[in-house]
Design an enzyme around this catalytic site. Sequence first.
Site, PDB file in Angstrom:
ATOM      1  N   CYS A  92       2.967  -3.083   4.144  1.00 14.31           N
ATOM      2  CA  CYS A  92       2.159  -1.909   4.482  1.00 14.31           C
ATOM      3  C   CYS A  92       2.931  -1.149   5.554  1.00 14.31           C
ATOM      4  O   CYS A  92       4.136  -1.383   5.734  1.00 14.31           O
ATOM      5  CB  CYS A  92       0.735  -2.278   4.885  1.00 14.31           C
ATOM      6  N   HIS A 152       8.662 -24.443   8.985  1.00 18.09           N
ATOM      7  CA  HIS A 152       7.503 -24.986   9.706  1.00 18.09           C
ATOM      8  C   HIS A 152       6.161 -24.619   9.066  1.00 18.09           C
ATOM      9  O   HIS A 152       5.218 -25.405   9.140  1.00 18.09           O
ATOM     10  CB  HIS A 152       7.482 -24.450  11.149  1.00 18.09           C
ATOM     11  N   THR A 180       2.713  -1.120   8.946  1.00 21.92           N
ATOM     12  CA  THR A 180       3.133  -1.974  10.060  1.00 21.92           C
ATOM     13  C   THR A 180       3.361  -3.425   9.653  1.00 21.92           C
ATOM     14  O   THR A 180       3.957  -4.191  10.415  1.00 21.92           O
ATOM     15  CB  THR A 180       2.037  -2.012  11.145  1.00 21.92           C
ATOM     16  N   ARG A 182       4.070 -33.416  10.935  1.00 21.86           N
ATOM     17  CA  ARG A 182       3.196 -32.564  11.753  1.00 21.86           C
ATOM     18  C   ARG A 182       2.965 -31.206  11.096  1.00 21.86           C
ATOM     19  O   ARG A 182       1.877 -30.628  11.199  1.00 21.86           O
ATOM     20  CB  ARG A 182       3.756 -32.410  13.164  1.00 21.86           C
ATOM     21  N   HIS A 183       3.969 -30.718  10.379  1.00 18.82           N
ATOM     22  CA  HIS A 183       3.810 -29.416   9.719  1.00 18.82           C
ATOM     23  C   HIS A 183       2.857 -29.536   8.523  1.00 18.82           C
ATOM     24  O   HIS A 183       2.025 -28.656   8.299  1.00 18.82           O
ATOM     25  CB  HIS A 183       5.171 -28.876   9.295  1.00 18.82           C
ATOM     26  N   ASP A 238       0.868  -1.177   0.000  1.00 23.02           N
ATOM     27  CA  ASP A 238       0.000   0.000   0.000  1.00 23.02           C
ATOM     28  C   ASP A 238       0.908   1.231   0.000  1.00 23.02           C
ATOM     29  O   ASP A 238       2.134   1.120  -0.132  1.00 23.02           O
ATOM     30  CB  ASP A 238      -1.005  -0.043   1.162  1.00 23.02           C
ATOM     31  N   HIS A 239       0.298   2.407   0.167  1.00 22.35           N
ATOM     32  CA  HIS A 239       1.083   3.652   0.116  1.00 22.35           C
ATOM     33  C   HIS A 239       2.159   3.675   1.209  1.00 22.35           C
ATOM     34  O   HIS A 239       3.248   4.189   1.002  1.00 22.35           O
ATOM     35  CB  HIS A 239       0.165   4.864   0.250  1.00 22.35           C
TER      36      HIS A 239
HETATM   37  C1  RB5 Z   1      -1.838   3.101   6.254  1.00 21.91           C
HETATM   38  O1  RB5 Z   1      -1.785   4.367   6.790  1.00 21.91           O
HETATM   39  C2  RB5 Z   1      -1.602   2.043   7.314  1.00 21.91           C
HETATM   40  O2  RB5 Z   1      -2.695   1.964   8.140  1.00 21.91           O
HETATM   41  C3  RB5 Z   1      -1.301   0.733   6.665  1.00 21.91           C
HETATM   42  O3  RB5 Z   1      -0.183   0.861   5.846  1.00 21.91           O
HETATM   43  C4  RB5 Z   1      -1.004  -0.435   7.581  1.00 21.91           C
HETATM   44  O4  RB5 Z   1      -0.006  -0.089   8.504  1.00 21.91           O
HETATM   45  C5  RB5 Z   1      -2.144  -1.092   8.205  1.00 21.91           C
HETATM   46  O5  RB5 Z   1      -2.002  -2.092   8.930  1.00 21.91           O
END
Ligand code: RB5
Length: 143
Positions: free
Chosen positions: A65, A98, A67, A133-134, A8-9
């Site tokens: 993204c 695993h 996070t 198991r995996h 994403d951005h």
């Molecule tokens: C975008 O601002 C942010 O929310 C996204 O990139 C991500 O971190 C969401 O989990």
Amino acid sequence: MKIAIGADHGGFALKEFIKQNYAKKGIILSDLGTFSEESCDYPLIADKMADEINSGKADKGILICGTGIGISIAANRHKGIRAALLYDEKVAALAREHNDANVAVFGARIQDQNSVLHYLDIFFNTDFSNGERHCRRIAELDK
Ligand code: RB5
């Protein structure tokens, strides 16, 4: 190995960094977008990745993204997708050994770019252990 990448951005700059790095090694990643820092919705990028992998157009994927959390959640809603947020060397190896993870995920606002390249090297160079198991647990995921 065919590798697709999407972000994403929040992950756009890291996606470009990874692509450029791989291009220097002669590896062209299939880019599923986004193509600018204009705000967009990470579930749509995760959907594209799932289609790319489940159709066989890509063997493995990289999703990014801000996070790494939102795009992981979105990707893992798709059958056949095992998306793993890679945050250290051991996790990068175990995600393959695993979990037979097929998508590596990163948080561009949290993680260091060179560490990401290192985790990707481990991820792409580690095989699934194929342990009984995996295999059983992975099969249970897609029931
Ligand atoms: C975008 O601002 C942010 O929310 C996204 O990139 C991500 O971190 C969401 O989990």
